[in-house]
Design a protein around this motif. Sequence first.
Motif, mmCIF file in Angstrom:
data_model
loop_
_atom_site.group_PDB
_atom_site.id
_atom_site.type_symbol
_atom_site.label_atom_id
_atom_site.label_comp_id
_atom_site.label_asym_id
_atom_site.label_seq_id
_atom_site.Cartn_x
_atom_site.Cartn_y
_atom_site.Cartn_z
ATOM 1 N N THR A 214 -30.146 2.019 6.419
ATOM 2 C CA THR A 214 -29.180 0.962 6.098
ATOM 3 C C THR A 214 -27.834 1.608 5.802
ATOM 4 O OG1 THR A 214 -30.863 -0.525 5.199
ATOM 5 C CG2 THR A 214 -28.598 -0.903 4.506
ATOM 6 N N LYS A 216 -23.841 1.012 4.742
ATOM 7 C CA LYS A 216 -22.944 0.063 4.087
ATOM 8 C C LYS A 216 -21.519 0.602 4.100
ATOM 9 C CE LYS A 216 -26.441 -1.689 0.839
ATOM 10 N NZ LYS A 216 -26.808 -1.843 -0.586
ATOM 11 N N THR A 218 -17.473 -0.583 2.538
ATOM 12 C CA THR A 218 -16.685 -1.510 1.728
ATOM 13 C C THR A 218 -15.269 -1.536 2.279
ATOM 14 O OG1 THR A 218 -18.014 -1.020 -0.233
ATOM 15 C CG2 THR A 218 -15.894 -2.088 -0.591
ATOM 16 N N GLU A 223 -18.313 -5.943 0.946
ATOM 17 C CA GLU A 223 -19.300 -4.956 1.381
ATOM 18 C C GLU A 223 -20.043 -5.496 2.593
ATOM 19 O OE1 GLU A 223 -22.032 -2.254 -1.199
ATOM 20 O OE2 GLU A 223 -23.286 -3.955 -0.598
ATOM 21 N N TYR A 224 -20.160 -4.655 3.612
ATOM 22 C CA TYR A 224 -20.880 -5.024 4.824
ATOM 23 C C TYR A 224 -22.043 -4.052 5.016
ATOM 24 C CZ TYR A 224 -16.563 -7.578 5.690
ATOM 25 O OH TYR A 224 -15.474 -8.403 5.564
ATOM 26 N N SER A 225 -23.154 -4.585 5.474
ATOM 27 C CA SER A 225 -24.369 -3.776 5.580
ATOM 28 C C SER A 225 -25.044 -4.011 6.917
ATOM 29 C CB SER A 225 -25.325 -4.144 4.434
ATOM 30 O OG SER A 225 -26.547 -3.474 4.555
ATOM 31 N N GLU A 226 -25.547 -2.931 7.518
ATOM 32 C CA GLU A 226 -26.288 -3.029 8.777
ATOM 33 C C GLU A 226 -27.513 -2.124 8.733
ATOM 34 O OE1 GLU A 226 -25.990 -4.922 11.409
ATOM 35 O OE2 GLU A 226 -24.079 -5.914 10.957
ATOM 36 N N THR A 241 -25.639 0.642 14.361
ATOM 37 C CA THR A 241 -25.191 0.171 13.044
ATOM 38 C C THR A 241 -23.695 0.390 12.863
ATOM 39 O OG1 THR A 241 -25.763 2.319 12.067
ATOM 40 C CG2 THR A 241 -27.414 0.567 11.894
ATOM 41 N N LEU A 245 -20.603 -2.359 12.359
ATOM 42 C CA LEU A 245 -19.767 -2.292 11.154
ATOM 43 C C LEU A 245 -18.284 -2.122 11.500
ATOM 44 C CD1 LEU A 245 -22.030 -0.100 8.852
ATOM 45 C CD2 LEU A 245 -21.411 -2.492 8.474
ATOM 46 N N ASP A 261 -28.425 4.522 3.187
ATOM 47 C CA ASP A 261 -29.727 4.519 2.516
ATOM 48 C C ASP A 261 -30.722 5.075 3.515
ATOM 49 O OD1 ASP A 261 -32.146 4.050 1.289
ATOM 50 O OD2 ASP A 261 -31.670 1.993 0.668
ATOM 51 N N PRO A 264 -34.581 2.893 3.206
ATOM 52 C CA PRO A 264 -34.418 1.504 2.732
ATOM 53 C C PRO A 264 -35.732 0.774 2.475
ATOM 54 C CG PRO A 264 -33.888 1.671 5.070
ATOM 55 C CD PRO A 264 -34.064 3.064 4.574
ATOM 56 N N ASN A 332 -28.306 6.757 -1.312
ATOM 57 C CA ASN A 332 -26.865 6.501 -1.313
ATOM 58 C C ASN A 332 -26.092 7.739 -0.856
ATOM 59 O OD1 ASN A 332 -24.559 4.891 -1.879
ATOM 60 N ND2 ASN A 332 -24.303 5.958 -3.828
#
Length: 403
Positions: A214, A216, A218, A223-226, A241, A245, A261, A264, A332
């Motif tokens: 995953t 992310k 900002t 915040e955008y997540s794929e 991903t 984004l 991540d 995930p 992270n």
Amino acid sequence: MIAHYDVVIIGAGAAGLMAAGSVLNKSILVLERNEKAGKKLYITGKGRCNVTNDCTPDEFLTHIVTNPRFLYSAINGFTPQDTVHLLNSCKVPTKTERGNRVFPVSDKASDVIKALYVRACDNGARFVFDSRVTCVKSSENGFTVITETGDYKCNYVIVATGGKSYPLTGSTGDGYEIAKDFGHALTDTRPSLTSFTLKENVFELSGLTLKNVTVKVTANGKEYSEFGEMLYTHNGVSGPTILRLSAYVNSAKMPVKMSVDLKPALDENTLDKRIVSDFAQFGNKQLKNSLDLLLPKSLIMPVIAQSGLNPEKKVNIISKEERLTLVSTLKNLTYTVAALGGFDNAVVTAGGVDVKYVNPKTMESKLVKNLYFAGEILDVDALTGGFNIQIALSTAFAAAKAI
């Protein structure tokens, strides 16, 4: 004597081909600066041509990043299902893969291009290749389209020149100059669906693909997540991903924070238990030699470096606090996005002709009668998955139908 046509279409990409096959009962000329039609289509979907996305119009609109409301009429007027039906009727059977992505069964973009080209020719369209349009002028009697090899007169013009992405395929922004000459405002053009250049040095990770991660970012206060696949390049990251984004952050001020991540599917507590189990197996080994079951070998040292732990320390004396620091890093892994990849490698162009001055039902200019825009030249762009080609087909169909 200057040849006269009812309609001149500038560009023989997805939008131009679609328009050429859809304008009825008119004489049609298609001008293309390349030596053949659909040059950019050849490289879409890694040469397989992800031609649309098999979802409802309402679902489709949720995948449009810029100006989705503008496309409501066009997408409903020529839907993804209409695209599938059209290709099937042109003897190009299709298949639907993960994420509702539609491809030709043959996995050949050339089959899609040939079908659209033959359809246009059967509709009476004439094509002139190696013919770059330098200027379009209007008069009381219509338009004069000026090219490097000759001039043409017409009653209607459809500008379907694409954006700036992949300029080697002919998308060099020519259409923007035509739009500006007629008083159209342009929004800032930016590469989209492209790679990230990172501030950190990731050269040694080049070529490494991470699956089921995953990512992310900002940007602009959001915040955008794929979730999915990410690929390290010589100076940054790419892969599905990242491309998705990039559509959200191409308008953000750089630098932008990014995190990965790596696990995930595991919460921090479960991941900690997994590490405890791995450490028990490796016993007296150093940390740098004890993460092989958890990470690709080339990623072990970068992860340890970011955690701040001592790679030489033996795992049987690593404290709980140190272990939790490692867990936090795995969940992270952070980077700084310094820039987006350029137009040379961007799948689409964000920005373009301001849609405030284009009729959303017909794609006709609100400033100049009988001047139309279709496809990537408009300030509309979407995520990966067949959405951008469908936008080209639907806007072209709307213009053709109006004419």
